[in-house]
Design a protein around this motif. Structure first.
Motif, PDB file in Angstrom:
ATOM      1  N   MET A  55     -12.002   4.579 -34.346  1.00 48.56           N
ATOM      2  CA  MET A  55     -10.858   4.622 -35.598  1.00 48.56           C
ATOM      3  C   MET A  55     -11.294   6.116 -35.796  1.00 48.56           C
ATOM      4  SD  MET A  55     -11.450   0.961 -36.942  1.00 48.56           S
ATOM      5  CE  MET A  55      -9.972   0.895 -37.972  1.00 48.56           C
ATOM      6  N   LYS A  56     -12.340   6.509 -36.121  1.00 46.53           N
ATOM      7  CA  LYS A  56     -12.602   8.018 -36.759  1.00 46.53           C
ATOM      8  C   LYS A  56     -12.066   8.986 -35.854  1.00 46.53           C
ATOM      9  CE  LYS A  56     -16.717  11.160 -37.337  1.00 46.53           C
ATOM     10  NZ  LYS A  56     -16.123  12.045 -36.386  1.00 46.53           N
ATOM     11  N   ASN A  57     -11.929   8.444 -34.341  1.00 46.20           N
ATOM     12  CA  ASN A  57     -11.488   9.716 -33.623  1.00 46.20           C
ATOM     13  C   ASN A  57      -9.937   9.726 -33.555  1.00 46.20           C
ATOM     14  OD1 ASN A  57     -14.061  10.682 -32.865  1.00 46.20           O
ATOM     15  ND2 ASN A  57     -14.226   9.322 -31.089  1.00 46.20           N
ATOM     16  N   ARG A  58      -9.259   8.774 -34.217  1.00 45.21           N
ATOM     17  CA  ARG A  58      -7.754   8.629 -34.048  1.00 45.21           C
ATOM     18  C   ARG A  58      -7.072   9.062 -35.347  1.00 45.21           C
ATOM     19  NH1 ARG A  58     -10.281   6.647 -29.937  1.00 45.21           N
ATOM     20  NH2 ARG A  58      -8.996   6.469 -28.030  1.00 45.21           N
ATOM     21  N   ILE A  59      -7.822   9.754 -36.444  1.00 45.98           N
ATOM     22  CA  ILE A  59      -7.233  10.102 -37.448  1.00 45.98           C
ATOM     23  C   ILE A  59      -6.965  11.379 -37.438  1.00 45.98           C
ATOM     24  CG2 ILE A  59      -7.992   7.864 -38.765  1.00 45.98           C
ATOM     25  CD1 ILE A  59     -10.065   9.927 -40.057  1.00 45.98           C
ATOM     26  N   PRO A  60      -6.208  12.053 -38.451  1.00 51.41           N
ATOM     27  CA  PRO A  60      -5.967  13.601 -38.137  1.00 51.41           C
ATOM     28  C   PRO A  60      -7.103  14.396 -38.891  1.00 51.41           C
ATOM     29  CG  PRO A  60      -4.119  12.282 -39.570  1.00 51.41           C
ATOM     30  CD  PRO A  60      -5.097  11.365 -39.273  1.00 51.41           C
ATOM     31  N   GLU A  61      -6.952  15.388 -38.155  1.00 48.76           N
ATOM     32  CA  GLU A  61      -8.392  16.423 -38.569  1.00 48.76           C
ATOM     33  C   GLU A  61      -8.567  16.672 -40.266  1.00 48.76           C
ATOM     34  OE1 GLU A  61      -8.356  19.840 -35.974  1.00 48.76           O
ATOM     35  OE2 GLU A  61      -8.256  19.173 -34.415  1.00 48.76           O
ATOM     36  N   ASN A  62      -7.518  16.498 -40.777  1.00 45.25           N
ATOM     37  CA  ASN A  62      -7.562  17.027 -42.274  1.00 45.25           C
ATOM     38  C   ASN A  62      -7.992  15.847 -42.991  1.00 45.25           C
ATOM     39  OD1 ASN A  62      -5.018  15.936 -41.963  1.00 45.25           O
ATOM     40  ND2 ASN A  62      -4.423  16.847 -43.625  1.00 45.25           N
ATOM     41  N   ALA A  63      -8.191  14.650 -42.368  1.00 45.42           N
ATOM     42  CA  ALA A  63      -8.404  13.238 -43.202  1.00 45.42           C
ATOM     43  C   ALA A  63      -9.508  13.015 -43.581  1.00 45.42           C
ATOM     44  CB  ALA A  63      -7.745  12.178 -42.207  1.00 45.42           C
ATOM     45  N   HIS A  64      -9.699  12.544 -44.774  1.00 44.41           N
ATOM     46  CA  HIS A  64     -10.856  12.060 -45.164  1.00 44.41           C
ATOM     47  C   HIS A  64     -10.942  10.346 -44.641  1.00 44.41           C
ATOM     48  CE1 HIS A  64     -11.181  15.645 -47.698  1.00 44.41           C
ATOM     49  NE2 HIS A  64      -9.983  15.195 -48.188  1.00 44.41           N
ATOM     50  N   TRP A  65     -12.347  10.060 -44.707  1.00 48.79           N
ATOM     51  CA  TRP A  65     -12.376   8.576 -44.152  1.00 48.79           C
ATOM     52  C   TRP A  65     -13.520   7.793 -44.616  1.00 48.79           C
ATOM     53  CZ3 TRP A  65     -16.403   6.438 -41.023  1.00 48.79           C
ATOM     54  CH2 TRP A  65     -17.015   7.723 -40.304  1.00 48.79           C
ATOM     55  N   SER A  66     -13.513   6.490 -45.044  1.00 47.29           N
ATOM     56  CA  SER A  66     -14.647   5.730 -45.557  1.00 47.29           C
ATOM     57  C   SER A  66     -14.584   4.314 -44.401  1.00 47.29           C
ATOM     58  CB  SER A  66     -14.420   5.340 -46.778  1.00 47.29           C
ATOM     59  OG  SER A  66     -15.530   4.424 -47.361  1.00 47.29           O
ATOM     60  N   ALA A  67     -15.639   3.826 -44.568  1.00 50.46           N
ATOM     61  CA  ALA A  67     -15.719   2.618 -43.696  1.00 50.46           C
ATOM     62  C   ALA A  67     -16.680   1.403 -44.691  1.00 50.46           C
ATOM     63  CB  ALA A  67     -16.318   2.758 -42.394  1.00 50.46           C
ATOM     64  N   PHE A  68     -16.332   0.005 -44.284  1.00 49.32           N
ATOM     65  CA  PHE A  68     -17.263  -0.852 -44.788  1.00 49.32           C
ATOM     66  C   PHE A  68     -17.034  -2.013 -43.829  1.00 49.32           C
ATOM     67  CE2 PHE A  68     -13.069  -2.300 -46.616  1.00 49.32           C
ATOM     68  CZ  PHE A  68     -13.098  -3.593 -46.194  1.00 49.32           C
ATOM     69  N   GLY A  69     -18.162  -2.754 -43.867  1.00 53.58           N
ATOM     70  CA  GLY A  69     -18.444  -3.774 -43.174  1.00 53.58           C
ATOM     71  C   GLY A  69     -18.613  -5.236 -44.116  1.00 53.58           C
ATOM     72  N   ILE A  70     -18.271  -6.474 -43.803  1.00 55.79           N
ATOM     73  CA  ILE A  70     -18.332  -7.501 -44.402  1.00 55.79           C
ATOM     74  C   ILE A  70     -19.610  -8.141 -44.245  1.00 55.79           C
ATOM     75  CG2 ILE A  70     -16.004  -7.669 -44.731  1.00 55.79           C
ATOM     76  CD1 ILE A  70     -16.190 -10.337 -43.135  1.00 55.79           C
ATOM     77  N   GLY A  71     -20.101  -9.295 -45.312  1.00 52.77           N
ATOM     78  CA  GLY A  71     -21.365  -9.916 -45.045  1.00 52.77           C
ATOM     79  C   GLY A  71     -22.441  -9.073 -44.791  1.00 52.77           C
ATOM     80  N   ARG A  72     -23.369  -9.613 -43.702  1.00 61.34           N
ATOM     81  CA  ARG A  72     -24.525  -9.093 -43.277  1.00 61.34           C
ATOM     82  C   ARG A  72     -24.372  -7.733 -43.003  1.00 61.34           C
ATOM     83  NH1 ARG A  72     -26.142  -9.165 -38.102  1.00 61.34           N
ATOM     84  NH2 ARG A  72     -24.827 -10.375 -36.899  1.00 61.34           N
ATOM     85  N   MET A  73     -23.066  -7.280 -42.413  1.00 54.11           N
ATOM     86  CA  MET A  73     -22.751  -6.070 -41.831  1.00 54.11           C
ATOM     87  C   MET A  73     -22.533  -4.941 -42.726  1.00 54.11           C
ATOM     88  SD  MET A  73     -23.860  -6.485 -38.641  1.00 54.11           S
ATOM     89  CE  MET A  73     -23.057  -4.742 -37.955  1.00 54.11           C
ATOM     90  N   GLN A  74     -22.787  -5.518 -44.098  1.00 53.73           N
ATOM     91  CA  GLN A  74     -22.338  -4.399 -45.299  1.00 53.73           C
ATOM     92  C   GLN A  74     -23.235  -3.062 -45.090  1.00 53.73           C
ATOM     93  OE1 GLN A  74     -22.479  -4.965 -49.813  1.00 53.73           O
ATOM     94  NE2 GLN A  74     -20.432  -5.085 -49.221  1.00 53.73           N
ATOM     95  N   MET A  75     -24.274  -3.094 -45.279  1.00 58.11           N
ATOM     96  CA  MET A  75     -25.327  -1.984 -45.213  1.00 58.11           C
ATOM     97  C   MET A  75     -25.431  -1.343 -43.676  1.00 58.11           C
ATOM     98  SD  MET A  75     -26.125  -1.218 -48.294  1.00 58.11           S
ATOM     99  CE  MET A  75     -25.972  -1.848 -49.896  1.00 58.11           C
ATOM    100  N   PRO A  76     -25.450  -2.041 -42.618  1.00 56.71           N
ATOM    101  CA  PRO A  76     -25.219  -1.298 -41.397  1.00 56.71           C
ATOM    102  C   PRO A  76     -24.214  -0.449 -41.157  1.00 56.71           C
ATOM    103  CG  PRO A  76     -26.155  -3.590 -40.926  1.00 56.71           C
ATOM    104  CD  PRO A  76     -25.864  -3.571 -42.579  1.00 56.71           C
ATOM    105  N   MET A  77     -22.982  -0.881 -41.612  1.00 53.97           N
ATOM    106  CA  MET A  77     -21.936  -0.077 -41.440  1.00 53.97           C
ATOM    107  C   MET A  77     -21.849   0.993 -42.491  1.00 53.97           C
ATOM    108  SD  MET A  77     -20.002  -1.274 -38.788  1.00 53.97           S
ATOM    109  CE  MET A  77     -21.713  -1.293 -38.295  1.00 53.97           C
ATOM    110  N   ALA A  78     -22.249   0.595 -43.767  1.00 50.93           N
ATOM    111  CA  ALA A  78     -22.379   1.928 -44.846  1.00 50.93           C
ATOM    112  C   ALA A  78     -23.190   2.968 -44.107  1.00 50.93           C
ATOM    113  CB  ALA A  78     -22.864   1.363 -46.088  1.00 50.93           C
ATOM    114  N   SER A  79     -24.321   2.577 -43.375  1.00 56.23           N
ATOM    115  CA  SER A  79     -25.328   3.464 -42.905  1.00 56.23           C
ATOM    116  C   SER A  79     -24.688   4.352 -41.789  1.00 56.23           C
ATOM    117  CB  SER A  79     -26.345   2.789 -42.467  1.00 56.23           C
ATOM    118  OG  SER A  79     -27.421   3.658 -41.842  1.00 56.23           O
TER     119      SER A  79
END
Length: 296
Positions: free
Chosen positions: A208-232
């Motif tokens: 997903m990161k590799n398919r957004i415009p070069e000038n874009a900002h981005w964030s991500a989250f995971g749900i449940g037990r994957m919240q902190m692993p995806m944040a990291s």
């Protein structure tokens, strides 16, 4: 903003999570207080839904949103307010009423979804960039409806956060950018792990990161037990971070969390990576947000 990360606290959602965690805020007063405590713990942004104070279920009442926003703005704690504009998209399939949907179906028009944003003018709002199978229901956001919502958000001067629950949503969010419906550098949010959307893993995040415009900002989250692993993972890949009780209700296995505890845990994780959360004022400059008191 080298070594700085936008840290969002998604303080409450619309799910039936209160029975499992008594700390999930329900009333406007509780939701505002939790947003304020999240900010004190280090959150840059408070992402808010409104709930019906009596039932705890989703609420589209602008007055509930107004009370939340007013309480946050009147506090002495600075935080960027991000209101959902994704309410009223729940379609529950029914064999007996296939066209109308079954019990629990809750569909709003684009203008109805936009109403709290247009009236209260937060600095940010979400824009869910497509329909998806969401557990056993269908979340509905047709493309022409999304174009209408994007235009309404654009006219309001609020910064949209482009919520992408699957890879096709990235493609449509990019289309909105190409059509000039998103002003400035776009902000994407990768929503990972929702059954049955994009998976919560590093490979999907990178895709997903590799398919957004070069000038874009981005964030991500995971749900449940994957919240902190995806944040990291997001932080290590140069993205921003979201935690909170909307996405995960536990601090550790079987231990109900508060929003401020999840924010504090995320701040500790970031500092372990030699990163710090942005202050709200730093983020306003970083994202070129409208002034919450009017104008730029």
């Amino acid at each position: 903003m080298k070594n700085k990360v936008l840290l969002t606290s998604a303080v409450t959602g619309a799910g039936d999570t209160m029975k499992k965690n008594p700390h999930v805020p329900v009333t406007p007063k509780e939701i505002a207080a939790s947003a304020i405590e999240s900010a004190k713990a280090g959150a840059t942004v408070a992402h808010v839904h409104a709930r019906d104070p009596q039932t705890g279920g989703i609420s589209h009442d602008v007055d509930h949103y107004r009370e939340i926003v007013d309480r946050i703005r009147e506090s002495e704690t600075d935080v960027i307010i991000n209101i959902t504009s994704g309410g009223g998209g729940d379609f529950i399939p029914s064999l007996s009423t296939p066209a109308a949907g079954g019990d629990g179906t809750d569909i709003q028009t684009p203008s109805e979804r936009h109403a709290p944003v247009g009236e209260l003018l937060p600095e940010m709002c979400t824009l869910d960039c497509g329909s998806t199978n969401f557990g056993d229901m269908i979340y509905m956001s047709p493309t022409e409806w999304l174009r209408e919502q994007a235009e309404l958000i654009q006219e309001s001067g609020v910064k949209p956060e482009l919520e992408c629950f699957d890879t096709g949503h990235i493609r449509f969010a990019n289309q909105l950018v190409q059509e000039g419906l998103i002003d400035g550098d776009p902000m994407y949010q990768f929503c990972l792990g929702i059954p049955w959307g994009a998976a919560a893993d590093a490979e999907t995040m990178m895709y997903m990161k590799n398919r957004i415009p070069e000038n874009a900002h981005w964030s991500a989250f995971g749900i449940g037990r994957m919240q902190m692993p995806m944040a990291s993972q997001s932080a290590m890949l140069g993205g921003n971070v979201r935690v909170g009780l909307e996405d995960n209700i536990y601090l550790s296995k079987g231990v109900p969390a508060t929003n401020e505890q999840l924010v504090d845990k995320a701040v500790g994780m970031l500092r372990g990576l030699d990163l710090e959360p942005m202050s709200p004022q730093e983020a306003r400059e970083y994202l070129n947000l409208r002034n919450p008191h009017g104008g730029k």
